[in-house]
Motif scaffolding. Structure first.
Motif, PDB file in Angstrom:
ATOM      1  N   SER A 148       0.826  -1.206   0.000  1.00  0.00           N
ATOM      2  CA  SER A 148       0.000   0.000   0.000  1.00  0.00           C
ATOM      3  C   SER A 148       0.862   1.259   0.000  1.00  0.00           C
ATOM      4  O   SER A 148       0.531   2.258  -0.656  1.00  0.00           O
ATOM      5  N   TYR A 149       1.970   1.200   0.737  1.00  0.00           N
ATOM      6  CA  TYR A 149       2.897   2.343   0.758  1.00  0.00           C
ATOM      7  C   TYR A 149       3.433   2.600  -0.644  1.00  0.00           C
ATOM      8  O   TYR A 149       3.484   3.749  -1.102  1.00  0.00           O
ATOM      9  N   LYS A 150       3.816   1.555  -1.341  1.00  0.00           N
ATOM     10  CA  LYS A 150       4.336   1.693  -2.702  1.00  0.00           C
ATOM     11  C   LYS A 150       3.269   2.237  -3.648  1.00  0.00           C
ATOM     12  O   LYS A 150       3.553   3.067  -4.525  1.00  0.00           O
ATOM     13  N   ASN A 151       2.041   1.779  -3.505  1.00  0.00           N
ATOM     14  CA  ASN A 151       0.966   2.246  -4.367  1.00  0.00           C
ATOM     15  C   ASN A 151       0.763   3.757  -4.248  1.00  0.00           C
ATOM     16  O   ASN A 151       0.406   4.423  -5.225  1.00  0.00           O
ATOM     17  N   LYS A 152       1.018   4.292  -3.058  1.00  0.00           N
ATOM     18  CA  LYS A 152       0.839   5.735  -2.860  1.00  0.00           C
ATOM     19  C   LYS A 152       2.096   6.522  -3.190  1.00  0.00           C
ATOM     20  O   LYS A 152       2.027   7.591  -3.814  1.00  0.00           O
ATOM     21  N   TYR A 153       3.261   5.992  -2.794  1.00  0.00           N
ATOM     22  CA  TYR A 153       4.496   6.767  -2.924  1.00  0.00           C
ATOM     23  C   TYR A 153       5.456   6.240  -4.003  1.00  0.00           C
ATOM     24  O   TYR A 153       6.569   6.732  -4.136  1.00  0.00           O
ATOM     25  N   LEU A 156       1.230   3.932   8.207  1.00  0.00           N
ATOM     26  CA  LEU A 156       0.149   3.043   8.625  1.00  0.00           C
ATOM     27  C   LEU A 156      -0.791   3.722   9.609  1.00  0.00           C
ATOM     28  O   LEU A 156      -2.015   3.606   9.498  1.00  0.00           O
ATOM     29  N   ASN A 157      -0.244   4.444  10.558  1.00  0.00           N
ATOM     30  CA  ASN A 157      -1.048   4.993  11.642  1.00  0.00           C
ATOM     31  C   ASN A 157      -1.616   6.389  11.373  1.00  0.00           C
ATOM     32  O   ASN A 157      -2.612   6.772  12.000  1.00  0.00           O
ATOM     33  N   SER A 158      -1.001   7.130  10.451  1.00  0.00           N
ATOM     34  CA  SER A 158      -1.404   8.526  10.282  1.00  0.00           C
ATOM     35  C   SER A 158      -1.835   8.908   8.875  1.00  0.00           C
ATOM     36  O   SER A 158      -2.436   9.961   8.679  1.00  0.00           O
ATOM     37  N   ASP A 159      -1.529   8.096   7.890  1.00  0.00           N
ATOM     38  CA  ASP A 159      -1.790   8.453   6.497  1.00  0.00           C
ATOM     39  C   ASP A 159      -3.157   7.938   6.056  1.00  0.00           C
ATOM     40  O   ASP A 159      -3.836   7.221   6.789  1.00  0.00           O
ATOM     41  N   SER A 160      -3.533   8.308   4.842  1.00  0.00           N
ATOM     42  CA  SER A 160      -4.795   7.854   4.273  1.00  0.00           C
ATOM     43  C   SER A 160      -4.591   7.453   2.824  1.00  0.00           C
ATOM     44  O   SER A 160      -3.609   7.840   2.188  1.00  0.00           O
ATOM     45  N   ARG A 177     -18.653   9.017  -9.964  1.00  0.00           N
ATOM     46  CA  ARG A 177     -17.376   8.519  -9.458  1.00  0.00           C
ATOM     47  C   ARG A 177     -16.813   9.567  -8.516  1.00  0.00           C
ATOM     48  O   ARG A 177     -16.519  10.686  -8.935  1.00  0.00           O
ATOM     49  N   ASP A 178     -16.694   9.224  -7.253  1.00  0.00           N
ATOM     50  CA  ASP A 178     -16.164  10.159  -6.260  1.00  0.00           C
ATOM     51  C   ASP A 178     -14.944   9.551  -5.583  1.00  0.00           C
ATOM     52  O   ASP A 178     -14.902   8.336  -5.318  1.00  0.00           O
ATOM     53  N   THR A 179     -13.968  10.401  -5.304  1.00  0.00           N
ATOM     54  CA  THR A 179     -12.777   9.961  -4.579  1.00  0.00           C
ATOM     55  C   THR A 179     -12.981  10.212  -3.092  1.00  0.00           C
ATOM     56  O   THR A 179     -13.274  11.335  -2.678  1.00  0.00           O
ATOM     57  N   ILE A 180     -12.849   9.163  -2.312  1.00  0.00           N
ATOM     58  CA  ILE A 180     -12.932   9.299  -0.862  1.00  0.00           C
ATOM     59  C   ILE A 180     -11.609   8.852  -0.254  1.00  0.00           C
ATOM     60  O   ILE A 180     -10.811   8.164  -0.903  1.00  0.00           O
ATOM     61  N   TYR A 181     -11.355   9.275   0.965  1.00  0.00           N
ATOM     62  CA  TYR A 181     -10.089   8.939   1.624  1.00  0.00           C
ATOM     63  C   TYR A 181     -10.371   8.114   2.883  1.00  0.00           C
ATOM     64  O   TYR A 181     -11.229   8.468   3.690  1.00  0.00           O
ATOM     65  N   ILE A 182      -9.621   7.004   2.990  1.00  0.00           N
ATOM     66  CA  ILE A 182      -9.797   6.078   4.102  1.00  0.00           C
ATOM     67  C   ILE A 182      -8.476   5.947   4.847  1.00  0.00           C
ATOM     68  O   ILE A 182      -7.400   5.895   4.215  1.00  0.00           O
ATOM     69  N   ALA A 183      -8.536   5.904   6.161  1.00  0.00           N
ATOM     70  CA  ALA A 183      -7.322   5.720   6.967  1.00  0.00           C
ATOM     71  C   ALA A 183      -6.558   4.493   6.483  1.00  0.00           C
ATOM     72  O   ALA A 183      -7.156   3.447   6.218  1.00  0.00           O
ATOM     73  N   ALA A 184      -5.248   4.647   6.343  1.00  0.00           N
ATOM     74  CA  ALA A 184      -4.426   3.579   5.768  1.00  0.00           C
ATOM     75  C   ALA A 184      -4.630   2.251   6.482  1.00  0.00           C
ATOM     76  O   ALA A 184      -4.813   1.217   5.838  1.00  0.00           O
ATOM     77  N   LYS A 185      -4.621   2.259   7.811  1.00  0.00           N
ATOM     78  CA  LYS A 185      -4.716   0.989   8.528  1.00  0.00           C
ATOM     79  C   LYS A 185      -6.091   0.334   8.348  1.00  0.00           C
ATOM     80  O   LYS A 185      -6.196  -0.890   8.327  1.00  0.00           O
ATOM     81  N   SER A 186      -7.135   1.164   8.191  1.00  0.00           N
ATOM     82  CA  SER A 186      -8.467   0.606   7.970  1.00  0.00           C
ATOM     83  C   SER A 186      -8.593   0.022   6.571  1.00  0.00           C
ATOM     84  O   SER A 186      -9.276  -0.984   6.365  1.00  0.00           O
ATOM     85  N   ASP A 196      -1.649  -6.968  16.033  1.00  0.00           N
ATOM     86  CA  ASP A 196      -1.287  -5.932  16.995  1.00  0.00           C
ATOM     87  C   ASP A 196      -0.382  -4.936  16.273  1.00  0.00           C
ATOM     88  O   ASP A 196       0.813  -5.174  16.104  1.00  0.00           O
ATOM     89  N   LEU A 197      -0.954  -3.818  15.838  1.00  0.00           N
ATOM     90  CA  LEU A 197      -0.203  -2.862  15.031  1.00  0.00           C
ATOM     91  C   LEU A 197       0.960  -2.245  15.799  1.00  0.00           C
ATOM     92  O   LEU A 197       1.984  -1.903  15.204  1.00  0.00           O
ATOM     93  N   GLU A 198       0.818  -2.100  17.109  1.00  0.00           N
ATOM     94  CA  GLU A 198       1.894  -1.513  17.911  1.00  0.00           C
ATOM     95  C   GLU A 198       3.123  -2.411  17.955  1.00  0.00           C
ATOM     96  O   GLU A 198       4.246  -1.935  18.124  1.00  0.00           O
ATOM     97  N   GLN A 199       2.922  -3.712  17.792  1.00  0.00           N
ATOM     98  CA  GLN A 199       4.021  -4.669  17.865  1.00  0.00           C
ATOM     99  C   GLN A 199       4.413  -5.221  16.494  1.00  0.00           C
ATOM    100  O   GLN A 199       5.239  -6.130  16.403  1.00  0.00           O
TER     101      GLN A 199
END
Length: 206
Positions: free
Chosen positions: A55-60, A74-78, A105-114, A132-135
């Motif tokens: 997912s990171y590669k798809n965006k960046y 993961l925790n802060s991006d969308s 067709r509408d673009t919506i933004y979803i939290a990366a982890k969700s 467990d995302l923290e670990q």
């Protein structure tokens, strides 16, 4: 008389020897059982990390080479997702149907982890190892030792390909166990991805 005395001595010795043989076999069986669980848990975490990397590669347009950046993503991006409503008739192109107001067709933004760990993904996970995302970045049973992570690009057939690799030494995967002289090379790695091949697969026989 001597023969009887020797026999009396040998009986307890044989019992002791049988115990040690049994205990040795039992210990090996127990080790293999625990090792299998340890490896399965790490495989699941490497699969989860791979999902984040993709997912990171798809965006960046490239993989992350460090966990701080990856976990911030993961925790802060969308991530942007196209929400579609309606269906274009066979007589019209999608653009014509959009212009006619028949579809939207509408673009919506979803939290990366969700988005990454959605319901569909969670059904594919091994339920024995809760997410467990923290670990996520840490090798289980170590004192918060991170997996090794790297990313970059290689040339394959005159094409530049983005690659990544995340791994852990078997010595860390099996930490705390009597793993010396067993079938595992403690210096080798359990890994997903590759810095030398255009591969997203793990080396556990995926």
């Amino acid at each position: 008389m001597k023969a009887k005395q020797i026999a009396l001595i040998l009986i307890p010795l044989n019992i002791i020897l049988a115990y040690f043989v049994y205990n040795s076999i039992n210990s090996e069986v127990e080790f293999q059982k625990i090792a299998k669980v340890r490896i399965a848990e790490n495989v699941q975490k490497l699969k989860d990390i791979r999902a984040v990397q993709i997912s990171y590669k798809n965006k960046y347009h490239g993989f992350s080479d460090n966990f701080d950046t990856l976990m911030t993503f993961l925790n802060s991006d969308s991530l942007s997702v196209i929400k579609s409503e309606g269906e274009a008739p066979d007589t019209l192109t999608e653009l014509q149907a959009l212009q006619a107001g028949l579809i939207s067709r509408d673009t919506i933004y979803i939290a990366a982890k969700s988005h990454i760990f959605n319901a569909d993904y969670l059904t594919t996970r091994d339920e024995n190892y809760p997410l467990d995302l923290e670990q996520l970045r840490y090798i289980p049973y170590t004192e918060n030792k991170s997996y090794e992570i790297d990313a970059g690009s290689i040339e394959k057939g005159k094409v530049i390909v983005q690659v990544f690799e995340v791994s852990a030494q078997y010595g860390d995967v099996l930490i705390g166990l009597d793993a010396e002289n067993k079938k595992y090379d403690l210096q080798s790695h359990l890994r997903v991805g590759s810095m030398s091949e255009a591969s997203l697969n793990g080396n556990w026989g995926e």
